[in-house]
Design an enzyme around this catalytic site. Structure first.
Site, PDB file in Angstrom:
ATOM      1  N   SER A 233       0.830  -1.215   0.000  1.00 58.79           N
ATOM      2  CA  SER A 233       0.000   0.000   0.000  1.00 58.79           C
ATOM      3  C   SER A 233       0.861   1.260   0.000  1.00 58.79           C
ATOM      4  O   SER A 233       0.568   2.226  -0.724  1.00 58.79           O
ATOM      5  CB  SER A 233      -0.976  -0.002   1.179  1.00 58.79           C
ATOM      6  N   HIS A 263      -1.743  -8.975   1.820  1.00 61.52           N
ATOM      7  CA  HIS A 263      -1.419  -7.720   2.525  1.00 61.52           C
ATOM      8  C   HIS A 263      -2.537  -7.469   3.548  1.00 61.52           C
ATOM      9  O   HIS A 263      -2.729  -8.268   4.456  1.00 61.52           O
ATOM     10  CB  HIS A 263      -1.263  -6.613   1.473  1.00 61.52           C
ATOM     11  N   HIS A 309       6.141 -12.779   7.386  1.00 61.46           N
ATOM     12  CA  HIS A 309       6.309 -11.372   7.000  1.00 61.46           C
ATOM     13  C   HIS A 309       7.501 -11.257   6.064  1.00 61.46           C
ATOM     14  O   HIS A 309       8.477 -12.001   6.191  1.00 61.46           O
ATOM     15  CB  HIS A 309       6.536 -10.483   8.229  1.00 61.46           C
ATOM     16  N   ARG A 318       3.268  -5.184  17.141  1.00 60.30           N
ATOM     17  CA  ARG A 318       1.876  -4.737  17.088  1.00 60.30           C
ATOM     18  C   ARG A 318       0.942  -5.881  17.513  1.00 60.30           C
ATOM     19  O   ARG A 318      -0.090  -5.658  18.135  1.00 60.30           O
ATOM     20  CB  ARG A 318       1.539  -4.225  15.683  1.00 60.30           C
ATOM     21  N   ASP A 364      -1.848  -8.857  11.867  1.00 59.07           N
ATOM     22  CA  ASP A 364      -3.206  -9.305  11.558  1.00 59.07           C
ATOM     23  C   ASP A 364      -3.673 -10.500  12.389  1.00 59.07           C
ATOM     24  O   ASP A 364      -4.855 -10.825  12.406  1.00 59.07           O
ATOM     25  CB  ASP A 364      -3.302  -9.676  10.070  1.00 59.07           C
TER      26      ASP A 364
HETATM   27  N1  CMX Z   1       1.771 -19.901   5.811  1.00 57.76           N
HETATM   28  C1  CMX Z   1       2.217 -20.790   4.906  1.00 57.76           C
HETATM   29  N2  CMX Z   1       3.245 -20.544   4.074  1.00 57.76           N
HETATM   30  C2  CMX Z   1       3.871 -19.390   4.200  1.00 57.76           C
HETATM   31  C3  CMX Z   1       3.489 -18.435   5.154  1.00 57.76           C
HETATM   32  C4  CMX Z   1       2.393 -18.713   5.973  1.00 57.76           C
HETATM   33  N3  CMX Z   1       1.923 -17.868   6.861  1.00 57.76           N
HETATM   34  N4  CMX Z   1       4.306 -17.371   5.046  1.00 57.76           N
HETATM   35  C5  CMX Z   1       5.156 -17.656   4.046  1.00 57.76           C
HETATM   36  N5  CMX Z   1       4.893 -18.872   3.526  1.00 57.76           N
HETATM   37  C6  CMX Z   1       5.502 -19.485   2.367  1.00 57.76           C
HETATM   38  C7  CMX Z   1       5.342 -18.584   1.170  1.00 57.76           C
HETATM   39  O1  CMX Z   1       4.054 -18.742   0.571  1.00 57.76           O
HETATM   40  C8  CMX Z   1       6.463 -19.018   0.294  1.00 57.76           C
HETATM   41  O2  CMX Z   1       6.085 -20.208  -0.353  1.00 57.76           O
HETATM   42  P1  CMX Z   1       6.520 -20.485  -1.879  1.00 57.76           P
HETATM   43  O3  CMX Z   1       8.015 -20.572  -1.834  1.00 57.76           O
HETATM   44  O4  CMX Z   1       5.840 -21.765  -2.210  1.00 57.76           O
HETATM   45  O5  CMX Z   1       6.042 -19.322  -2.689  1.00 57.76           O
HETATM   46  C9  CMX Z   1       7.552 -19.348   1.309  1.00 57.76           C
HETATM   47  O6  CMX Z   1       6.888 -19.575   2.568  1.00 57.76           O
HETATM   48  C10 CMX Z   1       8.561 -18.231   1.507  1.00 57.76           C
HETATM   49  O7  CMX Z   1       7.885 -17.039   1.798  1.00 57.76           O
HETATM   50  P2  CMX Z   1       8.572 -15.911   2.688  1.00 57.76           P
HETATM   51  O8  CMX Z   1       9.787 -15.431   1.959  1.00 57.76           O
HETATM   52  O9  CMX Z   1       8.726 -16.367   4.075  1.00 57.76           O
HETATM   53  O10 CMX Z   1       7.438 -14.800   2.724  1.00 57.76           O
HETATM   54  P3  CMX Z   1       7.149 -13.669   1.634  1.00 57.76           P
HETATM   55  O11 CMX Z   1       8.029 -12.527   1.931  1.00 57.76           O
HETATM   56  O12 CMX Z   1       7.161 -14.231   0.256  1.00 57.76           O
HETATM   57  O13 CMX Z   1       5.651 -13.304   1.956  1.00 57.76           O
HETATM   58  C11 CMX Z   1       3.811 -12.870   3.356  1.00 57.76           C
HETATM   59  C12 CMX Z   1       5.299 -12.624   3.134  1.00 57.76           C
HETATM   60  C13 CMX Z   1       3.332 -11.972   4.503  1.00 57.76           C
HETATM   61  C14 CMX Z   1       3.022 -12.493   2.090  1.00 57.76           C
HETATM   62  C15 CMX Z   1       3.603 -14.369   3.713  1.00 57.76           C
HETATM   63  O14 CMX Z   1       4.290 -14.662   4.921  1.00 57.76           O
HETATM   64  C16 CMX Z   1       2.167 -14.757   3.820  1.00 57.76           C
HETATM   65  O15 CMX Z   1       1.541 -15.078   2.812  1.00 57.76           O
HETATM   66  N6  CMX Z   1       1.598 -14.751   5.074  1.00 57.76           N
HETATM   67  C17 CMX Z   1       0.174 -15.017   5.271  1.00 57.76           C
HETATM   68  C18 CMX Z   1      -0.631 -13.804   4.876  1.00 57.76           C
HETATM   69  C19 CMX Z   1      -0.429 -12.672   5.841  1.00 57.76           C
HETATM   70  O16 CMX Z   1      -0.465 -12.828   7.057  1.00 57.76           O
HETATM   71  N7  CMX Z   1      -0.259 -11.450   5.294  1.00 57.76           N
HETATM   72  C20 CMX Z   1      -0.191 -10.218   6.119  1.00 57.76           C
HETATM   73  C21 CMX Z   1       1.174  -9.580   6.129  1.00 57.76           C
HETATM   74  C22 CMX Z   1       1.148  -8.269   6.864  1.00 57.76           C
HETATM   75  C23 CMX Z   1       0.651  -7.165   5.959  1.00 57.76           C
HETATM   76  O17 CMX Z   1       1.324  -6.876   4.936  1.00 57.76           O
HETATM   77  O18 CMX Z   1      -0.367  -6.577   6.231  1.00 57.76           O
END
Ligand code: CMX
Length: 421
Positions: A233, A263, A309, A318, A364
């Site tokens: 964002s 996000h 994250h 938070r 979250d």
């Molecule tokens: N559950 C399962 N798998 C997860 C995970 C979770 N909570 N977090 C990361 N992974 C996976 C990723 O999907 C990725 O898998 P692939 O290699 O198959 O694509 C792998 O672990 C590596 O990811 P990462 O480098 O640890 O995380 P990213 O930087 O790519 O993504 C985020 C970060 C937040 C998008 C991811 O951790 C996620 O999807 N979390 C769940 C959704 C969430 O809580 N989002 C809110 C974030 C806060 C915000 O921005 O508001």
């Protein structure tokens, strides 16, 4: 918005001078290299943005103007805005003045309410939020100033005015969305005897009269306000406003990014996850049941919302603040208990799963169960709450960037073939 203009005029000149000096003296210095993995991996870790308002470190999390967020949990959203945009704590007089200006805009123009009412009944509340802001674009002083030929060194002033208007209007727009979209009755007018932004938001939502509900709304608006410049964002509003699009366009675009499940929508998804668990097991599951449920979800290729994250590698402070709020107010319903149990078990499961670089909870993971406990059970709305707060940081970042007269953003893209070569 003379009180902020007075405060920021010297700062704006200094920022522009600092930027010019850095460019002149160090413009050709190399900050690092960009790997193929970074180009293909969402630009992770590429140092390519300036953000003065806040920073996020892997081992500590959010600092607002270098103050750890856990030291700011008692302040108001107005104070947060002042701190983000000026870099200083507001005096009591400054805050009172700021609140008076904010209060002028708590009542949302009727045409915005009418626009929201005209949207289909199954519109997502985040789509309504983006549309509500776009409808208000005609109010932009920034666009009017640009059309009248304002020079680039003075545009930040009308950006301050738009930001104040936008931040102050967000609670009313959001509350109107809540009441229209979820058939809660008439849109509620702001308070006539209280200029406080979060008190007005809590009142206009019409969810609860409890004093601790007001406190939760205040805390919520502070904790989600800013998270440096590289998240979806913040980067969206930065890019859009770099084209000199005004804050209504820029924040509306940012809200569309916040609406993504990776996000801001994660807080909605998080509560959906908690409720799924509760329904599946008829209440709080045992450790074994929750472990099996989590593994099934992971094996199915789904993420665990609220965990992981892109930057953080510890529990999000938070999240800690929200958990502290629940404990202080003795909230103990099934959802809150499931939230605690997920926190106890999921980090270990994610570590064993071995994919997520950060197995710990983000902001979250806890917020939804608290909103739910006060009777806000429509979790499609939760990202709108996030958006009201995030607009404070987005506007602050845009004002500071405009004070610096930052140029249009234009990185270079490559085809896969070019990258291969
Ligand atoms: N559950 C399962 N798998 C997860 C995970 C979770 N909570 N977090 C990361 N992974 C996976 C990723 O999907 C990725 O898998 P692939 O290699 O198959 O694509 C792998 O672990 C590596 O990811 P990462 O480098 O640890 O995380 P990213 O930087 O790519 O993504 C985020 C970060 C937040 C998008 C991811 O951790 C996620 O999807 N979390 C769940 C959704 C969430 O809580 N989002 C809110 C974030 C806060 C915000 O921005 O508001």
């Amino acid at each position: 918005m003379s009180i902020l203009h007075d405060k920021l005029t010297i700062e704006a000149g200094e920022l522009r001078n600092k930027r010019t000096a850095l460019l002149k003296e160090h413009g050709d210095k190399v900050l690092g290299s960009v790997t193929v993995e970074q180009v293909l991996g969402g630009m992770r870790g590429v140092p390519a943005l300036i953000c003065e308002t806040s920073s996020v470190s892997a081992d500590e999390g959010l600092r607002i103007r270098n103050i750890p967020i856990l030291e700011l949990t008692d302040i108001s959203p107005e104070e947060t805005f002042w701190l983000l945009v000026t870099g200083e704590r507001a005096t009591a007089t400054e805050l009172e003045e700021l609140r008076k200006v904010f209060a002028k805009y708590y009542a949302v123009p009727q045409y915005v309410v009418d626009t929201l009412k005209a949207m289909p009944k199954d519109s997502h509340p985040m789509a309504m939020l983006s549309v509500g802001l776009l409808a208000m674009e005609r109010e932009s002083e920034f666009r009017a100033a640009y059309d009248k030929g304002a020079g680039k060194d003075s545009l930040w002033q009308s950006m301050v005015n738009d930001s104040v208007r936008l931040i102050a209007s967000m609670p009313g727009i959001a509350a109107a969305i809540y009441r229209i979209r979820f058939n809660k009755g008439e849109v509620i007018a702001p308070l006539t005897d209280d200029n406080d932004l979060s008190n007005n938001f809590a009142h206009m939502l019409g969810v609860s009269d409890d004093a601790s509900w007001k406190e939760l709304v205040r805390l919520y608006l502070v904790l989600h306000s800013d998270h440096e410049g590289g998240n979806v964002s913040a980067m969206t509003s930065y890019v859009v406003s770099s084209a000199l699009s005004d804050p209504f366009y820029s924040v509306s675009a940012a809200m569309s990014g916040l609406a993504g499940p990776l996000h801001g929508l994660a807080n909605q998804e998080c509560l959906r996850f908690i409720i799924d668990v509760r329904e599946q097991f008829g209440g709080v599951p045992t450790d074994e049941q929750l472990t099996e449920y989590t593994w099934n979800r992971l094996k199915n290729g789904q993420v665990i919302p609220g965990y992981g994250h892109a930057v953080l590698r510890v529990t999000d402070p938070r999240f800690t603040a929200f958990i502290g709020f629940g404990e202080k107010h003795n909230l103990q319903d099934d959802n809150v208990q499931i939230t605690h149990k997920i926190f106890k078990l999921v980090p270990g499961i994610l570590q064993e799963h071995g994919k997520a670089k950060n197995p710990w909870p983000n902001v979250d993971a806890a917020s939804g169960s608290l909103l739910y406990a006060y009777g806000m059970t429509e979790f499609d709305f939760y990202t709108v709450m996030f958006g009201v707060s995030r607009a404070i940081g987005l506007c602050s970042q845009m004002v500071v960037n405009r004070m610096m007269a930052s140029p249009i953003v234009r990185p270079k893209s490559l085809t896969l073939a070019e990258l291969g070569r």
